[in-house]
Write a protein that holds these residues in place. Structure first.
Motif: not given
Length: 305
Positions: A131-143, A145-155
């Motif tokens: 789900a995180v993989g999809y919402f990383y760039t998909g959905g109304p508020y893509p991850i 697009w936020t300052p937390f992209g690197e954190i989500f990807a790394g974690f």
């Protein structure tokens, strides 16, 4: 504008997966598996199942990125660092999305096999990661697009995959693979940071609020330098002073020249084209660092030294 960037036939499908990013998929599986050797034997069916599923999810995530960036008008034939399946190679957006969904379905089926042979919790954590993989760039508020992209990807690509990999072999969790996941998560997160440094101007124009945009390129490069230095220091500390550590883990220091080169390229480059070498170097560092750590952990597990 087609020129040398255009791929046809099977090449356009291979480029769609963005092969240069797939290191973020297989390195955590290798590190997680090598960490098992100190505690248990490797279950090879689990290894290959996890490896294939992770690569499928990483590839699909790249396709979602391709699809949604095109839909939002961010990609053009002149864009740097994209697969270009839609804007250069003539693939329909629907085809890209369908392939991504097919990859997710296959990964899900493999996940069911892993779950049946390990624990129900694996499918839960796996579903969240997908789900995180999809919402990383998909959905109304893509991850992304936020300052937390690197954190989500790394974690999720680093820590979560390493812990799942360790668990499906041993049936338990342990702090050692968790510690091994920290430097891997850092290098994966910084792979995204390098991408965001390269794309900072276009991202800002599109309305993105990435970490790089918020702090600026100099601070982002300094952050990259400090985090990488910490990753090396952390490995050195574990290798020399902590239980389960091994001098073999110090092999990661052989990648220091790539670390230095990467930072220099980041400082030097300004435009997206100038920063392509920095992005490539960061990918190489992620790969070599992870492979050297895998070798060190394997030698540690086999020899006990």
């Amino acid at each position: 504008m087609q020129g040398t960037d255009t791929h046809t036939g099977i090449r356009k499908y291979i480029s769609l997966t963005r092969p240069h990013t797939l290191t973020a998929g297989f390195i955590p599986v290798l590190v997680g598996t090598a960490s098992v050797l100190l505690f248990s034997s490797i279950r090879w069916d689990m290894f290959f199942a996890m490896l294939i599923a992770t690569l499928l999810i990483q590839s699909a995530t790249n396709m979602f990125n391709e699809y949604f960036d095109y839909k939002k008008g961010l990609d053009s034939a002149e864009s740097v660092g994209i697969a270009g399946a839609i804007v250069r190679n003539g693939m329909s957006p629907a085809a890209v999305m369908n392939i991504a969904v097919a990859f997710y379905i296959i990964a899900g089926l493999i996940g069911i096999y892993i779950t049946v042979n390990s624990s129900f919790w694996v499918i839960i954590v796996g579903a969240i990661s997908m789900a995180v993989g999809y919402f990383y760039t998909g959905g109304p508020y893509p991850i992304s697009w936020t300052p937390f992209g690197e954190i989500f990807a790394g974690f999720f690509m680093g820590t979560v995959i390493i812990m799942i990999t360790f668990f499906i072999h041993t049936g338990t969790l342990h702090y050692f693979p968790l510690m091994m996941s920290i430097p891997v998560a850092i290098t994966i997160g910084l792979l995204n940071m390098a991408n965001n440094i390269r794309d900072r101007k276009k991202d800002k124009e599109s309305g993105r609020r990435t970490f790089v945009i918020l702090v600026g390129k100099p601070v982002a490069v300094i952050t990259t330098t400090l985090l990488l230095a910490f990753a090396y220091g952390f490995i050195g500390w574990i290798a020399l002073f902590k239980p389960y550590g091994s001098v073999f883990m110090l092999l990661v220091f052989l990648s220091l020249p790539i670390f230095i080169k990467t930072v220099r390229l980041m400082w030097k480059g300004s435009t997206p084209k100038e920063l392509i070498p920095a992005m490539a170097s960061m990918g190489k560092l992620n790969t070599i660092f992870g492979l050297l750590l895998t070798i060190g952990l394997t030698l540690n597990g086999l020899t006990g030294i």
